[in-house]
Design a protein around this motif. Sequence first.
Motif, mmCIF file in Angstrom:
data_model
loop_
_atom_site.group_PDB
_atom_site.id
_atom_site.type_symbol
_atom_site.label_atom_id
_atom_site.label_comp_id
_atom_site.label_asym_id
_atom_site.label_seq_id
_atom_site.Cartn_x
_atom_site.Cartn_y
_atom_site.Cartn_z
ATOM 1 N N GLU A 1 0.870 -1.156 0.056
ATOM 2 C CA GLU A 1 -0.008 0.043 0.007
ATOM 3 C C GLU A 1 0.894 1.228 -0.004
ATOM 4 O O GLU A 1 2.194 1.146 0.283
ATOM 5 N N PRO A 2 0.316 2.433 -0.180
ATOM 6 C CA PRO A 2 1.225 3.680 -0.230
ATOM 7 C C PRO A 2 1.706 3.711 1.132
ATOM 8 O O PRO A 2 1.268 3.448 2.023
ATOM 9 N N VAL A 3 3.068 4.279 1.115
ATOM 10 C CA VAL A 3 3.750 4.377 2.339
ATOM 11 C C VAL A 3 4.069 5.825 2.682
ATOM 12 O O VAL A 3 4.223 6.030 3.897
ATOM 13 N N LEU A 4 4.373 6.816 1.477
ATOM 14 C CA LEU A 4 4.768 7.844 2.080
ATOM 15 C C LEU A 4 3.938 8.699 2.977
ATOM 16 O O LEU A 4 4.376 9.650 3.907
ATOM 17 N N ALA A 5 2.691 8.928 2.480
ATOM 18 C CA ALA A 5 1.654 9.651 3.380
ATOM 19 C C ALA A 5 1.738 9.403 4.917
ATOM 20 O O ALA A 5 2.051 10.133 5.753
ATOM 21 N N PRO A 6 1.487 8.016 5.025
ATOM 22 C CA PRO A 6 1.537 7.389 6.589
ATOM 23 C C PRO A 6 2.931 7.688 7.272
ATOM 24 O O PRO A 6 2.916 8.250 8.448
ATOM 25 N N LEU A 7 4.147 7.436 6.669
ATOM 26 C CA LEU A 7 5.272 7.733 7.129
ATOM 27 C C LEU A 7 5.731 8.954 7.320
ATOM 28 O O LEU A 7 6.101 9.528 8.433
ATOM 29 N N THR A 8 5.471 9.975 6.454
ATOM 30 C CA THR A 8 5.708 11.353 6.753
ATOM 31 C C THR A 8 4.728 11.996 7.583
ATOM 32 O O THR A 8 5.163 12.866 8.613
ATOM 33 N N SER A 9 3.617 11.339 7.881
ATOM 34 C CA SER A 9 2.798 11.972 8.851
ATOM 35 C C SER A 9 3.235 11.301 10.441
ATOM 36 O O SER A 9 3.300 12.211 11.497
ATOM 37 N N SER A 10 4.091 10.283 10.565
ATOM 38 C CA SER A 10 4.716 9.838 11.701
ATOM 39 C C SER A 10 5.842 10.558 11.840
ATOM 40 O O SER A 10 5.956 11.185 12.883
ATOM 41 N N VAL A 11 6.427 11.164 10.751
ATOM 42 C CA VAL A 11 7.490 11.838 11.054
ATOM 43 C C VAL A 11 7.112 13.402 11.607
ATOM 44 O O VAL A 11 7.697 13.992 12.655
ATOM 45 N N ILE A 12 5.893 13.810 11.234
ATOM 46 C CA ILE A 12 5.395 15.122 11.570
ATOM 47 C C ILE A 12 5.144 14.889 12.991
ATOM 48 O O ILE A 12 5.248 15.785 13.846
ATOM 49 N N ASP A 13 4.315 13.909 13.479
ATOM 50 C CA ASP A 13 4.024 13.799 14.811
ATOM 51 C C ASP A 13 5.119 13.464 15.920
ATOM 52 O O ASP A 13 5.336 13.941 16.738
ATOM 53 N N THR A 14 6.141 13.123 15.244
ATOM 54 C CA THR A 14 7.412 13.050 16.143
ATOM 55 C C THR A 14 8.214 14.114 16.152
ATOM 56 O O THR A 14 8.662 14.664 17.448
#
Length: 880
Positions: A321-334
């Motif tokens: 599945e698409p990865v960039l949106a969820p992963l960058t969103s985790s970066v933003i949260d962190t």
Amino acid sequence: MRSSDIRSTFLDFFQERDHHVVPSSPLIPSDPTLLLANAGMNQFKPYFLGEAVPEHPRAMSVQKCARTSDIENVGRTTRHATFFEMLGNFSFGDYFKQEAISWAWELFTRNYNLDPERLWVTVYLDDDEAEQLWRGVGVPSERIQRLGMEDNYWSMGIPGPCGPSSELHYDRGPAFGREGGPAVDGERYQELWNLVFMQNLRGEGSGKDGYSIVGELPSRNIDTGLGLDRLAAILQDVETLSETDLLAPTLRLVQEMAGREYPGRDGSEASVSFRVVSEHARSIAFLIADGVLPARDGRGYVLRRLMRRAIRHARRLTIAEPVLAPLTSSVIDTLAGAWPELERQSELIRRVVTAEEEGFERTLRQGSRLLDSAISRAESTLSGQTAFELHDTYGFPIDLTLDAARSAGLTVDVEAFGDLLEEQRRQTHRAGQNRKGDAVARQDLYRRIVADHGLTDFVGYDTTSTETRLVALLDDTGTVQRAREGDEIEMVLSRSPFYAEAGGQVGDTGTVRTSDGLLRVMDTRPGLDGLHVHTVHVVEGEIGPGQEAEALVDEDRRAATARSHSATHVLHAMLRRVLGDHAAQRGSRVEPGRLRFDFAHFSAVAPSDLETIQTLVNTYLLDDPDVRVWEASRTEAEKAGAIALFGEKYGTDVRIVDIGDASRELCGGIHVGHGSQAGPVHILGESSIGTGLRRIEALTGADALRHYDHQRDLLTQLAGLLNVRPDEAPERLRQRLETLAEAQRELDSLREAELDSHARRLATSAESLPGGRLVAQIVDVPDLRPLASRTLTHLRGNAVVVLGSRSSSKAALVAAVSDTTVQARTLLTGAAAEVGGGAGGKGPLASAGGRRPERLEKAITLAATEARHLLDSDDPPHII
Ligand code: SER
């Protein structure tokens, strides 16, 4: 120690040693010779070169850096990253080696508690002084190594400031590599902190042999850079950067998406992919937040490459599945706590990465088709040219080409592919050099103009129009002798009334007339300090150097800008009065009718404080304080209490602007003649722009008045709608909203009662079959699902409900079954086809729709027949 504590320990340590904290510059640098910000010192280059004098001789920063020269190492080593935060302390002609070395040692061994026995030091070949100093703080000589230009001499990679350096390394132990110190193994003896003794000027040349040193800097300076991630890995006792608290949440998410555990540093390709994906996600988020967008070249290409690498490594981990949106969103949260721009730009980041990932998937599909057809034509080998074309034109990764060829029993001419790639790299490198070269060449061109014609005689403090002469015209290629109608060029005048953008104040616009030419000045900026470069559009006629001309600044725009500038000074004074002296200016933007003001403060400014500040500013300005501009030596100005701003260029003689007796600042900008001309000031809002940094935005003069007019208009409209006077509007609106909420509650309960009685009626009409009961009817309600579910509850026991409804153009059907193991959708397959559509839904509730409402009866009958099959025996077969 959490990374936030590592940052604050660093800042506290140097704050106690009188360093001013300077915000990180954006990843897109203002220095035209740089692609991306890659070191803390970037923004201070003019101070090192002596082109500008800093307000304070000591600075510190946490700088966002992007470096992709080592991209292939990311994930393969424990220590490489394409994005990192660099902690740095800087001295501009102030302290030198001794303090830099002893403070670094103290901070490492006392504050960060690093074991002194594990610290190693490198110094430049002939730097006896540095070695002595390290020994003085207690480093034994067997842990001090001398290295050459390549390792222990630092420059930005281009002509500019440079100097010998000394690095602090940490021994991570035998599990990480061979014995023998940093000279032998960079993975085991990890470089943490680079102390650069900036004292020389680098010339051309590069490579292993080093470059030429062409001179000395006007002063001896310090530039240090400490990698936050690397220190965090050691202090948090984790093996790689991806496991520090900066990246761990993102690494965890990669594991969840891949449905498998991160295997640790086990040398497997999967372990590399885990680290690449998490590390790249961070760089991607930061680059987009700072305004980089994917493109075929330049910064945009760096970003695109990172995104594609991240996607490919995710696919290797079998994440489909698409990865960039969820992963960058985790970066933003962190990381948004430390870097609020991530949060502010989160929507942009999501959109950009989603579009890019979709685009890349398309590319892969298209590439696969081309590859298939190339494979079907090939006999035993796929040519290097084909592989290269796939890579270059379609962005199709070579390893996928290799995989596909291997499966088809073919080989790929990898050597030819490599040659083509190398040739392309050389070309890109040349283009990059040219770009850097362009910026440097431009500065040289400006220097030549100054050498031939002197600096611009700036008369804009006293007047907005003047007689002048065209000194030089420049287009992209260099100086030109002629420009004609329609051309857009740069122009230098002997004398100019146009303010060149500086100190946050935008450059002036206006017109210039020659005997037969008319020019529109669209912007003015300093080419070099004191050389005003005007960007002009030739509206009429033809112009050339040497011609006499008349220059005229746009007066209204200039007046509106001056208002904002004076308002900025008074705002600064009042902010400090209300919040305290720490609330000092850290940046500003002064535009016609609008200002943006950045300052140091640790929390949000309370709305009541903001209101007090606004009232104080306006009252002060209404008192019409005198605006006095005077000049003095820097020392006199400081004695007189003038506030100087970080990042500004001040010579030894400075210009001081007083507004009444509450505001005195060093300033080269344009101001109003009297305080009352600057008002009114309307604060639009306040927000965070970084750790300990806040931003206020405000409107001034006519723009503030227009804003009030607009607000009043809105209120009048609102009062009109409510049919009351404006001052009664809030109370009346409150009442109305209450009544509305009450009415809504009543409506909801009526609807609920109606739904329930309708469902009961349907339930009583049910047909009884051996396996349960069936309702199959056409009804006239807009939303079938709740009615079907409710009917089912009234039926109790095993049952099926099929409902249909229609409008003039559409038919809709819903099926609900009580047996949760039944797929209700199968009941609707025939019915959906009948009304010309499809059926959807999972488990016991399904719906269907189509554009043939006239066939609804037939469709219901079909669905009912299906349902009857289901309910025909006492032991109905499950339809799964
Ligand atoms: N400029 C040096 C570096 O980037 C030290 O800050 O390593």
